[in-house]
Design a protein around this motif. Structure first.
Motif, PDB file in Angstrom:
ATOM      1  N   GLY A  62      13.066   6.230  -4.857  1.00  0.00           N
ATOM      2  CA  GLY A  62      12.998   6.378  -6.303  1.00  0.00           C
ATOM      3  C   GLY A  62      11.621   6.778  -6.791  1.00  0.00           C
ATOM      4  N   VAL A  63      10.584   6.127  -6.262  1.00  0.00           N
ATOM      5  CA  VAL A  63       9.219   6.436  -6.703  1.00  0.00           C
ATOM      6  C   VAL A  63       8.834   7.857  -6.310  1.00  0.00           C
ATOM      7  CG1 VAL A  63       6.788   5.883  -6.320  1.00  0.00           C
ATOM      8  CG2 VAL A  63       8.416   4.053  -6.756  1.00  0.00           C
ATOM      9  N   SER A  64       9.124   8.269  -5.069  1.00  0.00           N
ATOM     10  CA  SER A  64       8.764   9.623  -4.647  1.00  0.00           C
ATOM     11  C   SER A  64       9.531  10.679  -5.421  1.00  0.00           C
ATOM     12  CB  SER A  64       9.014   9.783  -3.142  1.00  0.00           C
ATOM     13  OG  SER A  64      10.377   9.547  -2.825  1.00  0.00           O
ATOM     14  N   THR A  65      10.790  10.398  -5.762  1.00  0.00           N
ATOM     15  CA  THR A  65      11.573  11.341  -6.566  1.00  0.00           C
ATOM     16  C   THR A  65      10.958  11.510  -7.949  1.00  0.00           C
ATOM     17  OG1 THR A  65      13.627  10.770  -5.409  1.00  0.00           O
ATOM     18  CG2 THR A  65      13.843  11.795  -7.574  1.00  0.00           C
ATOM     19  N   VAL A  66      10.646  10.412  -8.598  1.00  0.00           N
ATOM     20  CA  VAL A  66      10.087  10.464  -9.955  1.00  0.00           C
ATOM     21  C   VAL A  66       8.714  11.125  -9.947  1.00  0.00           C
ATOM     22  CG1 VAL A  66       9.132   9.018 -11.789  1.00  0.00           C
ATOM     23  CG2 VAL A  66      11.400   8.525 -10.874  1.00  0.00           C
ATOM     24  N   LEU A  67       7.876  10.783  -8.968  1.00  0.00           N
ATOM     25  CA  LEU A  67       6.527  11.361  -8.918  1.00  0.00           C
ATOM     26  C   LEU A  67       6.560  12.877  -8.810  1.00  0.00           C
ATOM     27  CD1 LEU A  67       4.445   8.997  -6.585  1.00  0.00           C
ATOM     28  CD2 LEU A  67       4.151   9.381  -9.031  1.00  0.00           C
ATOM     29  N   VAL A 123       0.824  -1.202   0.000  1.00  0.00           N
ATOM     30  CA  VAL A 123       0.000   0.000   0.000  1.00  0.00           C
ATOM     31  C   VAL A 123       0.864   1.259   0.000  1.00  0.00           C
ATOM     32  CG1 VAL A 123      -1.730   1.280   1.330  1.00  0.00           C
ATOM     33  CG2 VAL A 123      -1.878  -1.197   1.164  1.00  0.00           C
ATOM     34  N   GLY A 124       1.979   1.231   0.727  1.00  0.00           N
ATOM     35  CA  GLY A 124       2.809   2.421   0.859  1.00  0.00           C
ATOM     36  C   GLY A 124       3.322   2.972  -0.456  1.00  0.00           C
ATOM     37  N   VAL A 125       3.881   2.121  -1.292  1.00  0.00           N
ATOM     38  CA  VAL A 125       4.515   2.613  -2.509  1.00  0.00           C
ATOM     39  C   VAL A 125       3.486   3.109  -3.519  1.00  0.00           C
ATOM     40  CG1 VAL A 125       4.560   0.459  -3.857  1.00  0.00           C
ATOM     41  CG2 VAL A 125       6.425   2.118  -4.082  1.00  0.00           C
ATOM     42  N   TYR A 126       2.255   2.615  -3.442  1.00  0.00           N
ATOM     43  CA  TYR A 126       1.228   3.022  -4.405  1.00  0.00           C
ATOM     44  C   TYR A 126       0.355   4.155  -3.893  1.00  0.00           C
ATOM     45  CZ  TYR A 126       2.589  -1.199  -6.855  1.00  0.00           C
ATOM     46  OH  TYR A 126       3.317  -2.161  -7.522  1.00  0.00           O
ATOM     47  N   VAL A 127       0.459   4.511  -2.610  1.00  0.00           N
ATOM     48  CA  VAL A 127      -0.397   5.550  -2.048  1.00  0.00           C
ATOM     49  C   VAL A 127       0.409   6.603  -1.286  1.00  0.00           C
ATOM     50  CG1 VAL A 127      -2.318   6.022  -0.475  1.00  0.00           C
ATOM     51  CG2 VAL A 127      -2.333   3.953  -1.870  1.00  0.00           C
ATOM     52  N   LEU A 128       1.347   6.149  -0.445  1.00  0.00           N
ATOM     53  CA  LEU A 128       1.973   7.005   0.549  1.00  0.00           C
ATOM     54  C   LEU A 128       2.721   8.193  -0.051  1.00  0.00           C
ATOM     55  CD1 LEU A 128       1.947   6.778   3.611  1.00  0.00           C
ATOM     56  CD2 LEU A 128       4.207   5.733   3.492  1.00  0.00           C
ATOM     57  N   ALA A 129       3.492   7.970  -1.111  1.00  0.00           N
ATOM     58  CA  ALA A 129       4.319   9.037  -1.677  1.00  0.00           C
ATOM     59  C   ALA A 129       3.467  10.209  -2.149  1.00  0.00           C
ATOM     60  CB  ALA A 129       5.154   8.485  -2.835  1.00  0.00           C
ATOM     61  N   GLY A 130       2.365   9.933  -2.838  1.00  0.00           N
ATOM     62  CA  GLY A 130       1.504  11.007  -3.323  1.00  0.00           C
ATOM     63  C   GLY A 130       0.809  11.746  -2.198  1.00  0.00           C
ATOM     64  N   ASN A 131       0.351  11.022  -1.208  1.00  0.00           N
ATOM     65  CA  ASN A 131      -0.370  11.636  -0.088  1.00  0.00           C
ATOM     66  C   ASN A 131       0.540  12.551   0.720  1.00  0.00           C
ATOM     67  OD1 ASN A 131      -2.486  12.057   1.790  1.00  0.00           O
ATOM     68  ND2 ASN A 131      -1.631  10.484   3.108  1.00  0.00           N
ATOM     69  N   VAL A 132       1.746  12.085   1.053  1.00  0.00           N
ATOM     70  CA  VAL A 132       2.670  12.886   1.864  1.00  0.00           C
ATOM     71  C   VAL A 132       3.167  14.098   1.082  1.00  0.00           C
ATOM     72  CG1 VAL A 132       4.901  12.865   3.050  1.00  0.00           C
ATOM     73  CG2 VAL A 132       3.366  10.914   3.265  1.00  0.00           C
ATOM     74  N   SER A 133       3.478  13.923  -0.200  1.00  0.00           N
ATOM     75  CA  SER A 133       3.986  15.039  -0.988  1.00  0.00           C
ATOM     76  C   SER A 133       2.927  16.126  -1.162  1.00  0.00           C
ATOM     77  CB  SER A 133       4.471  14.558  -2.359  1.00  0.00           C
ATOM     78  OG  SER A 133       3.400  14.022  -3.115  1.00  0.00           O
ATOM     79  N   LYS A 134       1.666  15.750  -1.334  1.00  0.00           N
ATOM     80  CA  LYS A 134       0.607  16.736  -1.557  1.00  0.00           C
ATOM     81  C   LYS A 134       0.218  17.467  -0.286  1.00  0.00           C
ATOM     82  CE  LYS A 134      -4.069  17.252  -3.405  1.00  0.00           C
ATOM     83  NZ  LYS A 134      -5.212  16.588  -4.078  1.00  0.00           N
ATOM     84  N   ASN A 135       0.127  16.761   0.825  1.00  0.00           N
ATOM     85  CA  ASN A 135      -0.488  17.321   2.022  1.00  0.00           C
ATOM     86  C   ASN A 135       0.477  17.670   3.151  1.00  0.00           C
ATOM     87  OD1 ASN A 135      -3.136  16.954   0.908  1.00  0.00           O
ATOM     88  ND2 ASN A 135      -2.998  14.775   1.449  1.00  0.00           N
ATOM     89  N   ILE A 136       1.708  17.142   3.116  1.00  0.00           N
ATOM     90  CA  ILE A 136       2.574  17.295   4.291  1.00  0.00           C
ATOM     91  C   ILE A 136       3.943  17.884   3.960  1.00  0.00           C
ATOM     92  CG2 ILE A 136       3.668  16.090   6.220  1.00  0.00           C
ATOM     93  CD1 ILE A 136       1.506  13.972   6.035  1.00  0.00           C
ATOM     94  N   ALA A 137       4.646  17.308   2.962  1.00  0.00           N
ATOM     95  CA  ALA A 137       6.064  17.641   2.788  1.00  0.00           C
ATOM     96  C   ALA A 137       6.424  18.248   1.443  1.00  0.00           C
ATOM     97  CB  ALA A 137       6.916  16.389   3.015  1.00  0.00           C
ATOM     98  N   PRO A 169       7.911  18.238  -2.377  1.00  0.00           N
ATOM     99  CA  PRO A 169       9.018  17.441  -2.932  1.00  0.00           C
ATOM    100  C   PRO A 169       9.959  16.889  -1.870  1.00  0.00           C
ATOM    101  CG  PRO A 169       8.729  19.467  -4.189  1.00  0.00           C
ATOM    102  CD  PRO A 169       7.845  19.583  -2.985  1.00  0.00           C
ATOM    103  N   ALA A 170       9.961  17.515  -0.684  1.00  0.00           N
ATOM    104  CA  ALA A 170      10.812  17.038   0.407  1.00  0.00           C
ATOM    105  C   ALA A 170      10.353  15.698   0.950  1.00  0.00           C
ATOM    106  CB  ALA A 170      10.853  18.070   1.532  1.00  0.00           C
ATOM    107  N   VAL A 171       9.349  15.094   0.325  1.00  0.00           N
ATOM    108  CA  VAL A 171       8.937  13.742   0.706  1.00  0.00           C
ATOM    109  C   VAL A 171      10.111  12.770   0.594  1.00  0.00           C
ATOM    110  CG1 VAL A 171       8.134  13.179  -1.625  1.00  0.00           C
ATOM    111  CG2 VAL A 171       7.211  11.924   0.319  1.00  0.00           C
ATOM    112  N   VAL A 172      11.050  13.071  -0.323  1.00  0.00           N
ATOM    113  CA  VAL A 172      12.225  12.196  -0.440  1.00  0.00           C
ATOM    114  C   VAL A 172      13.070  12.263   0.830  1.00  0.00           C
ATOM    115  CG1 VAL A 172      12.264  12.363  -2.961  1.00  0.00           C
ATOM    116  CG2 VAL A 172      13.542  14.024  -1.629  1.00  0.00           C
TER     117      VAL A 172
END
Length: 617
Positions: free
Chosen positions: A295-300, A49-63, A65-68
């Motif tokens: 890698g996924v969060s960087t590319v997204l 679940v994390g790799v398909y959901v977490l990166a987008g959610n954290v980058s949009k609402n919390i961090a 691009p610093a999600v990386v």
């Protein structure tokens, strides 16, 4: 059962499990898993679940691009916990993970609490993945399943915050997987390995394909260019749109994306060479998981502006918006494989915990009965699957996810504390010796060498001025008390940071003074622990930089637990209350260690000595 006059309830709570070299080498379970199988299990259970959901959610609402950076911080915190698990896997290669570790090192009651907590954690984790898989498939079918279930199996449960319908798909997939697990570990692990390989292939595809669409301008967006309807807004733009504090807050969320690797440590009785395979698999799993998330969060965030990310399905959304629909469907189908692997990995350790506790007499023993042909805890696995399926069917995903973290973090904290305790005692608590002294059995201390414990001797031992090289009763007792005080002060430090966050940011003198004093005492305790004589017991793997790594792990885990909401703590308290009633009503009377302490002849220095009592359990 009649309790002897010399055996108090306090001693019963603190009795420890005694493992000899023969017990460590024998098991009813089939030893069929390799290092590759364990690594695939660790990656599969976490990279879902994390790799398909977490990166987008954290980058949009919390961090942003610093999600990386958030994932990097979370990975370091997870690595500390992983190193502690790896050392314990080398010490105690038995089924049960943190449960058996704490039973050997701390005591029976703490072990029961950890084991009871892990049962809840794995049930909730498995149920949330099953429910997530149901929702993921339903989104591809235009919510057809949801509408059907609402019409045929509605549940009027608004007051209990349950699901509006009984999700028969989530229930069915959980029970089918439980049946597969009960039929054989090796066969089911082959399917998991296949799913995990496909999952990693999809992640590599996302990283490589997405790099062709990457644009560095998306990491330097100006505030005036941000247009969003998100309640959190778009922040200030740039790489840290929500500030450095946003990246740190995002790390607290991203940490939960690493939860699951500890399932590797539950397989100690099913691995061919557990002392080496478990530490290697844990480290490899965490490395692969971090590289995938990073890698996924960087590319997204390079492909598409962070404030336009989809919180529920970011990867397909990004490929669709960048004009690559074929890649969108590749990722979507790959996500199904990833969620299946995650469900397997989440459910796999649950019957192992039940098996370990049942064999120790702490829960009903029929749950741990091993099938003569399949060599698995057959009934425990099926009942675990039934419980998981019911939880997945009647609870909505939000309620399940909120309960996933607290038990795991508590287990991480206990394991880190156990590493500190065992490093500074020379007693062969964790296997490798057939000789266990009766003095050890009678005592609730870690070491029972007869030394005077007075204010003067303790004061002198705090910084070990005589540079003793071997642990003694006094030095081990000092470390035990210091670890306990360290945990209490870490909790106070976490409360200061949580409730005085704004005051600390504004450099409030009172808040800074109190927090600094607590931090200074923690540093002094670490200095004192580091000066105590360490154990010379050889291990195939040891945590580096002890006591710093376990201590940092304790502080981080406690802080993250304190960040959880009040409802999570309430649900946790209810579950623990049920467990405490079970322990005092059943477990304390049926514990195998109670029988061992009271009736088993103990070899001491080459001869047999009976631990005598006036009456026995």
């Amino acid at each position: 059962m009649v309790v002897s006059t010399g055996w108090s309830w306090w001693h019963a709570l603190g009795r420890r499990k005694v493992l000899d070299s023969l017990a460590l080498g024998s098991s009813e379970l089939a030893r069929v898993l390799s290092t590759f199988d364990l690594t695939a299990l660790g990656v599969g259970s976490t990279l879902g679940v994390g790799v398909y959901v977490l990166a987008g959610n954290v980058s949009k609402n919390i961090a942003g691009p610093a999600v990386v950076v958030s994932f990097l911080i979370a990975a370091v915190a997870s690595l500390f916990a992983g190193l502690c698990y790896a050392e314990f896997g080398a010490r105690v290669p038995r089924a049960g993970s943190a449960y058996i570790y704490s039973y050997v090192c701390v005591g029976e009651f703490v072990a029961f609490i950890i084991g009871w907590n892990l049962i809840l954690e794995y049930v909730i984790g498995s149920a949330s993945v099953a429910r997530g898989l149901s929702k993921y498939l339903d989104s591809l079918l235009n919510e057809t399943m949801e509408q059907t279930f609402l019409e045929t199996m509605p549940m009027a449960t608004d007051s209990f915050a349950l699901s509006p319908y009984f999700d028969i798909f989530a229930f069915g997939i959980s029970f089918i997987l439980a049946v597969a697990l009960s039929l054989g570990v090796k066969e089911s692990s082959l399917v998991n390995s296949l799913f995990t390989i496909v999952n990693i292939a999809v992640v590599l595809f996302v990283i490589l394909a997405g790099s062709f669409k990457a644009d560095s301008k998306n990491w330097a967006i100006k505030k005036e260019d941000i247009i969003t309807d998100s309640p959190q807004g778009g922040g200030e733009g740039g790489f840290f749109p929500f500030g450095v504090s946003g990246a740190i807050k995002g790390a607290a969320t991203c940490f939960y994306g690493f939860v699951g690797f500890d399932c590797v440590a539950t397989t100690g009785e099913e691995v061919r060479n557990p002392q080496k395979a478990i530490p290697i698999a844990i480290i490899l799993s965490l490395t692969i998981i971090f590289l995938s998330y990073f890698g996924v969060s960087t590319v997204l965030t390079l492909m598409w502006p962070y404030y336009l990310q989809d919180s529920d399905a970011p990867i397909p959304k990004v490929f669709l918006e960048t004009g690559w629909p074929v890649a969108q469907w590749i990722v979507t189908i790959g996500g199904i494989f990833g969620l299946c692997a995650s469900l397997f990995g989440a459910m796999f350790p649950l019957p192992r915990i039940i098996y370990a506790m049942a064999m120790d007499g702490l829960i009903f023993q029929f749950l741990g009965k091993v099938h003569h042909y399949f060599k698995t805890p057959f009934y425990g696995t099926l009942i675990a699957g039934l419980l998981t399926g019911l939880m997945a069917a009647i609870f909505d995903l939000d309620q399940l996810v909120n309960m996933m973290s607290i038990g795991t973090l508590l287990a991480y904290t206990i394991v880190a504390a156990c590493v500190l305790l065992l490093r500074y005692t020379d007693l062969e608590l964790c296997g490798g010796s057939d000789i266990v002294s009766s003095e050890y059995i009678e005592s609730t201390n870690l070491v029972t060498l007869k030394e005077p414990v007075t204010f003067g001797t303790v004061s002198r031992q705090l910084f070990n001025p005589f540079r003793k090289k071997h642990p003694t009763f006094l030095s081990s007792s000092v470390v035990t008390v210091e670890v306990l005080v360290f945990g209490i002060l870490s909790t106070l430090l976490g409360l200061c940071v949580v409730f005085w966050e704004r005051d600390l940011a504004d450099l409030n003198p009172w808040a800074l003074s109190v927090t600094s004093v607590i931090g200074g005492i923690l540093v002094l305790i670490l200095l004192s622990v580091s000066l105590q004589p360490p154990s010379s017991k050889p291990l195939s793997f040891k945590v580096p930089f002890v006591p710093v790594v376990p201590a940092v792990s304790i502080v981080i885990n406690i802080y993250l637990m304190l960040r959880l909401d009040g409802n999570t703590w309430i649900r946790f308290g209810v579950w623990m209350a049920i467990g405490v009633m079970l322990y005092f009503g059943y477990s304390i009377r049926h514990s195998e260690e109670a029988m061992f302490h009271c009736k088993t002849p103990i070899p001491v220095k080459g001869k047999w000595t009976h631990y005598s009592r006036e009456q026995t359990f």
